[in-house]
Design a protein around this motif. Structure first.
Motif, PDB file in Angstrom:
ATOM      1  N   THR A   1       0.731  -1.073   0.018  1.00  0.00           N
ATOM      2  CA  THR A   1      -0.171  -0.012  -0.005  1.00  0.00           C
ATOM      3  C   THR A   1       0.656   1.218  -0.163  1.00  0.00           C
ATOM      4  OG1 THR A   1      -0.324   0.369   2.414  1.00  0.00           O
ATOM      5  CG2 THR A   1      -1.666  -1.093   1.266  1.00  0.00           C
ATOM      6  N   VAL A   2       0.461   2.479  -0.352  1.00  0.00           N
ATOM      7  CA  VAL A   2       1.035   3.688  -0.591  1.00  0.00           C
ATOM      8  C   VAL A   2       1.494   3.988   1.131  1.00  0.00           C
ATOM      9  CG1 VAL A   2       0.466   6.233  -0.599  1.00  0.00           C
ATOM     10  CG2 VAL A   2      -0.137   4.500  -2.483  1.00  0.00           C
ATOM     11  N   ALA A   3       0.535   3.660   1.730  1.00  0.00           N
ATOM     12  CA  ALA A   3       1.069   4.330   3.406  1.00  0.00           C
ATOM     13  C   ALA A   3       1.945   3.272   3.922  1.00  0.00           C
ATOM     14  CB  ALA A   3      -0.303   4.028   4.268  1.00  0.00           C
ATOM     15  N   ARG A   4       2.054   1.979   3.723  1.00  0.00           N
ATOM     16  CA  ARG A   4       3.235   1.175   3.943  1.00  0.00           C
ATOM     17  C   ARG A   4       4.548   1.540   3.430  1.00  0.00           C
ATOM     18  NH1 ARG A   4       1.890  -4.189   5.943  1.00  0.00           N
ATOM     19  NH2 ARG A   4       3.420  -5.034   4.954  1.00  0.00           N
ATOM     20  N   GLU A   5       4.342   1.873   2.248  1.00  0.00           N
ATOM     21  CA  GLU A   5       5.605   2.261   1.476  1.00  0.00           C
ATOM     22  C   GLU A   5       6.213   3.541   1.971  1.00  0.00           C
ATOM     23  OE1 GLU A   5       8.277   1.542  -1.327  1.00  0.00           O
ATOM     24  OE2 GLU A   5       6.361   0.813  -1.929  1.00  0.00           O
ATOM     25  N   VAL A   6       5.474   4.397   2.270  1.00  0.00           N
ATOM     26  CA  VAL A   6       6.241   5.731   2.891  1.00  0.00           C
ATOM     27  C   VAL A   6       6.382   5.359   4.328  1.00  0.00           C
ATOM     28  CG1 VAL A   6       5.707   8.161   3.802  1.00  0.00           C
ATOM     29  CG2 VAL A   6       4.586   7.166   1.435  1.00  0.00           C
ATOM     30  N   ALA A   7       5.730   4.508   5.052  1.00  0.00           N
ATOM     31  CA  ALA A   7       6.289   3.971   6.614  1.00  0.00           C
ATOM     32  C   ALA A   7       7.206   3.178   6.609  1.00  0.00           C
ATOM     33  CB  ALA A   7       4.944   3.528   7.222  1.00  0.00           C
TER      34      ALA A   7
ATOM     35  N   ALA B   1       4.051  13.456   4.581  1.00  0.00           N
ATOM     36  CA  ALA B   1       4.939  13.294   3.506  1.00  0.00           C
ATOM     37  C   ALA B   1       3.475  13.106   2.262  1.00  0.00           C
ATOM     38  CB  ALA B   1       5.699  12.242   3.461  1.00  0.00           C
ATOM     39  N   LEU B   2       2.883  12.189   2.472  1.00  0.00           N
ATOM     40  CA  LEU B   2       1.684  12.339   1.629  1.00  0.00           C
ATOM     41  C   LEU B   2       0.841  13.591   1.439  1.00  0.00           C
ATOM     42  CD1 LEU B   2       0.069   8.606   2.570  1.00  0.00           C
ATOM     43  CD2 LEU B   2       1.608   9.398   0.438  1.00  0.00           C
ATOM     44  N   SER B   3       0.633  14.159   2.479  1.00  0.00           N
ATOM     45  CA  SER B   3       0.057  15.568   2.126  1.00  0.00           C
ATOM     46  C   SER B   3       0.816  16.389   1.121  1.00  0.00           C
ATOM     47  CB  SER B   3      -0.465  16.253   3.787  1.00  0.00           C
ATOM     48  OG  SER B   3      -1.474  15.554   4.297  1.00  0.00           O
ATOM     49  N   LEU B   4       2.008  16.612   1.717  1.00  0.00           N
ATOM     50  CA  LEU B   4       3.124  17.555   0.915  1.00  0.00           C
ATOM     51  C   LEU B   4       3.043  17.038  -0.612  1.00  0.00           C
ATOM     52  CD1 LEU B   4       5.102  19.771   0.922  1.00  0.00           C
ATOM     53  CD2 LEU B   4       6.842  17.884   1.496  1.00  0.00           C
ATOM     54  N   VAL B   5       2.940  15.822  -0.934  1.00  0.00           N
ATOM     55  CA  VAL B   5       2.854  15.557  -2.455  1.00  0.00           C
ATOM     56  C   VAL B   5       1.487  15.297  -2.969  1.00  0.00           C
ATOM     57  CG1 VAL B   5       5.222  14.268  -2.129  1.00  0.00           C
ATOM     58  CG2 VAL B   5       3.085  12.782  -2.195  1.00  0.00           C
ATOM     59  N   GLY B   6       0.517  15.578  -2.369  1.00  0.00           N
ATOM     60  CA  GLY B   6      -0.859  15.323  -2.771  1.00  0.00           C
ATOM     61  C   GLY B   6      -1.706  13.879  -2.938  1.00  0.00           C
ATOM     62  N   LEU B   7      -0.892  12.957  -2.153  1.00  0.00           N
ATOM     63  CA  LEU B   7      -1.354  11.550  -2.220  1.00  0.00           C
ATOM     64  C   LEU B   7      -2.153  11.073  -0.859  1.00  0.00           C
ATOM     65  CD1 LEU B   7       1.419   9.720  -3.957  1.00  0.00           C
ATOM     66  CD2 LEU B   7      -0.535  10.590  -5.072  1.00  0.00           C
ATOM     67  N   GLN B   8      -2.400  12.004  -0.227  1.00  0.00           N
ATOM     68  CA  GLN B   8      -3.169  11.583   1.192  1.00  0.00           C
ATOM     69  C   GLN B   8      -4.686  10.850   0.881  1.00  0.00           C
ATOM     70  OE1 GLN B   8      -2.877  14.711  -0.266  1.00  0.00           O
ATOM     71  NE2 GLN B   8      -4.459  15.880   0.603  1.00  0.00           N
ATOM     72  N   HIS B   9      -4.982  10.995  -0.355  1.00  0.00           N
ATOM     73  CA  HIS B   9      -6.348  10.198  -0.599  1.00  0.00           C
ATOM     74  C   HIS B   9      -6.104   8.832  -1.384  1.00  0.00           C
ATOM     75  CE1 HIS B   9      -8.389  13.601   0.488  1.00  0.00           C
ATOM     76  NE2 HIS B   9      -8.044  14.407  -0.473  1.00  0.00           N
ATOM     77  N   GLU B  10      -4.742   8.395  -1.254  1.00  0.00           N
ATOM     78  CA  GLU B  10      -4.333   7.116  -1.967  1.00  0.00           C
ATOM     79  C   GLU B  10      -3.520   6.279  -0.824  1.00  0.00           C
ATOM     80  OE1 GLU B  10      -5.288   6.320  -4.817  1.00  0.00           O
ATOM     81  OE2 GLU B  10      -5.690   8.184  -5.990  1.00  0.00           O
ATOM     82  N   ALA B  11      -3.782   6.349   0.402  1.00  0.00           N
ATOM     83  CA  ALA B  11      -2.833   5.796   1.350  1.00  0.00           C
ATOM     84  C   ALA B  11      -3.207   4.371   1.321  1.00  0.00           C
ATOM     85  CB  ALA B  11      -3.386   6.336   2.761  1.00  0.00           C
TER      86      ALA B  11
ATOM     87  N   SER C   1      -4.325   2.574  -1.286  1.00  0.00           N
ATOM     88  CA  SER C   1      -4.118   2.176  -2.836  1.00  0.00           C
ATOM     89  C   SER C   1      -2.877   1.039  -2.874  1.00  0.00           C
ATOM     90  CB  SER C   1      -3.987   3.363  -4.074  1.00  0.00           C
ATOM     91  OG  SER C   1      -5.043   4.014  -3.684  1.00  0.00           O
ATOM     92  N   HIS C   2      -2.734   0.283  -3.776  1.00  0.00           N
ATOM     93  CA  HIS C   2      -1.393  -0.456  -4.203  1.00  0.00           C
ATOM     94  C   HIS C   2      -0.628   0.503  -5.094  1.00  0.00           C
ATOM     95  CE1 HIS C   2       1.490  -3.229  -5.658  1.00  0.00           C
ATOM     96  NE2 HIS C   2       0.960  -4.106  -4.913  1.00  0.00           N
ATOM     97  N   PRO C   3       1.011   0.629  -4.691  1.00  0.00           N
ATOM     98  CA  PRO C   3       1.432   1.517  -5.345  1.00  0.00           C
ATOM     99  C   PRO C   3       1.444   1.410  -6.958  1.00  0.00           C
ATOM    100  CG  PRO C   3       2.533   0.758  -3.410  1.00  0.00           C
ATOM    101  CD  PRO C   3       1.261   0.248  -3.671  1.00  0.00           C
ATOM    102  N   TYR C   4       1.419   0.200  -7.301  1.00  0.00           N
ATOM    103  CA  TYR C   4       1.477  -0.079  -8.838  1.00  0.00           C
ATOM    104  C   TYR C   4       0.084   0.204  -9.410  1.00  0.00           C
ATOM    105  CZ  TYR C   4       6.083  -1.236  -8.477  1.00  0.00           C
ATOM    106  OH  TYR C   4       7.691  -1.126  -8.346  1.00  0.00           O
ATOM    107  N   ASP C   5      -0.995   0.689  -8.798  1.00  0.00           N
ATOM    108  CA  ASP C   5      -2.265   0.954  -9.242  1.00  0.00           C
ATOM    109  C   ASP C   5      -2.533   2.575  -9.450  1.00  0.00           C
ATOM    110  OD1 ASP C   5      -3.372  -1.515  -9.321  1.00  0.00           O
ATOM    111  OD2 ASP C   5      -4.325  -1.303  -7.209  1.00  0.00           O
ATOM    112  N   LEU C   6      -1.176   3.151  -9.054  1.00  0.00           N
ATOM    113  CA  LEU C   6      -0.905   4.567  -9.458  1.00  0.00           C
ATOM    114  C   LEU C   6      -0.414   4.694 -10.788  1.00  0.00           C
ATOM    115  CD1 LEU C   6       0.375   5.859  -6.008  1.00  0.00           C
ATOM    116  CD2 LEU C   6      -1.918   5.711  -6.804  1.00  0.00           C
ATOM    117  N   PRO C   7      -0.750   5.714 -11.584  1.00  0.00           N
ATOM    118  CA  PRO C   7      -0.005   6.143 -12.784  1.00  0.00           C
ATOM    119  C   PRO C   7       1.371   6.534 -12.530  1.00  0.00           C
ATOM    120  CG  PRO C   7      -1.556   7.619 -12.443  1.00  0.00           C
ATOM    121  CD  PRO C   7      -2.100   6.813 -11.447  1.00  0.00           C
ATOM    122  N   GLN C   8       2.366   6.336 -13.696  1.00  0.00           N
ATOM    123  CA  GLN C   8       3.629   6.793 -13.321  1.00  0.00           C
ATOM    124  C   GLN C   8       3.990   7.791 -12.747  1.00  0.00           C
ATOM    125  OE1 GLN C   8       6.391   8.548 -14.910  1.00  0.00           O
ATOM    126  NE2 GLN C   8       7.798   7.467 -14.146  1.00  0.00           N
TER     127      GLN C   8
END
Length: 272
Positions: free
Chosen positions: A94-100, A120-130, A132-139
């Motif tokens: 998950t996105v959150a586990r990646e950052v953690a 960190a997620l708020s700073l890059v604008g990904l707080q709503h993707e916490a 999500s699976h990282p590879y479900d995100l576009p590049q």
């Protein structure tokens, strides 16, 4: 925390001399842009900062540490590294586990881990993707995720390898805002990029590399106005500098606001 490179050379096992007697100092809190054609030695140089490579000759100091005396794992607490390809960094579910992952490895409390993840997620604008699976995100968003994971480590020095590659204009502006925010927080930022316009907008100092050597080093405004120096290193000046030179304006503006001001002054003088 300042960074120092003294008389450093590096030769790959193949025999290629990638760096040839390079010396520089980067003071704490500076935003440094490194320019140069492919093969100039840019990536080799920054990989020496966190121990991914070791000098064949010379010394690299991160604060009071000689990198030769510390492991890559230890240096990772001082120098964060954003790779050019985010897929080289992402591996969690998950996105959150990646950052953690990084903060947890640093041994900070779980409450501090969660605080860093959210920040960190708020700073890059990904707080709503916490979740999500990282590879479900576009590049482009995976690049932002890798950047968030690097930011969460709270290293005093951050190396960004081609931070805007693969980004559209919206993504470039988002990364620009992040760079500006990190600068105001006192982080030292070192950016390798072929995006000269981005470098002009956000770097305080420019280092131009050519054939493993420092070809030019100075303030962004002074270096990016030296078209002959940049041409020798196969680097095109920023668009605004090229436009000013085409108009035969004496200035080398790096921002739209500066260009407009310089253009108005230039027009007034021409009318006299």
């Amino acid at each position: 925390m300042k960074l120092g490179v003294k008389n450093v050379s590096f030769r790959y096992p193949s025999g290629v001399l990638a760096l040839d007697d390079v010396s520089l100092e980067v003071p704490s809190g500076q935003v440094l842009g490194i320019l140069g054609e492919n093969g100039a030695g840019k990536t080799t140089l920054v990989k020496l900062f966190n121990g991914l490579l070791r000098p064949s000759q010379g010394q690299v100091h991160i604060g009071d540490w000689n990198t030769a005396e510390h492991s890559t794992a230890a240096l990772a607490a001082r120098v964060g590294f954003l790779f050019q390809n985010p897929d080289d960094q992402l591996f969690e579910r998950t996105v959150a586990r990646e950052v953690a992952y990084g903060p947890r490895n640093q041994g900070v409390s779980e409450s501090e881990v969660q605080r860093r993840v959210q920040a960190a997620l708020s700073l890059v604008g990904l707080q709503h993707e916490a979740d999500s699976h990282p590879y479900d995100l576009p590049q482009p968003q995976r690049k932002l995720l890798a950047l968030a994971a690097t930011i969460a480590m709270q290293t005093p020095i951050l190396v960004l390898d081609e931070p805007t590659i693969g980004q559209d204009e919206v993504g470039r502006k988002a990364i620009g805002r992040i760079v500006s925010k990190l600068h105001t927080m006192g982080r030292t930022l070192i950016m390798i990029t072929h995006d000269v316009d981005f470098c002009a907008q956000h770097a305080q100092r420019i280092l131009v590399m050519l054939k493993g050597k420092v070809h030019a080093d100075g303030t962004a405004s002074s270096i990016l106005a030296q078209t002959k120096t940049l041409d020798q290193a196969q680097v095109a000046p920023p668009q605004l500098v090229r436009l000013a030179q085409a108009l035969k304006m004496p200035a080398a503006p790096l921002t739209v606001e500066d260009f407009v001001d310089e253009y108005k002054q230039w027009r007034k003088k021409r009318k006299k």
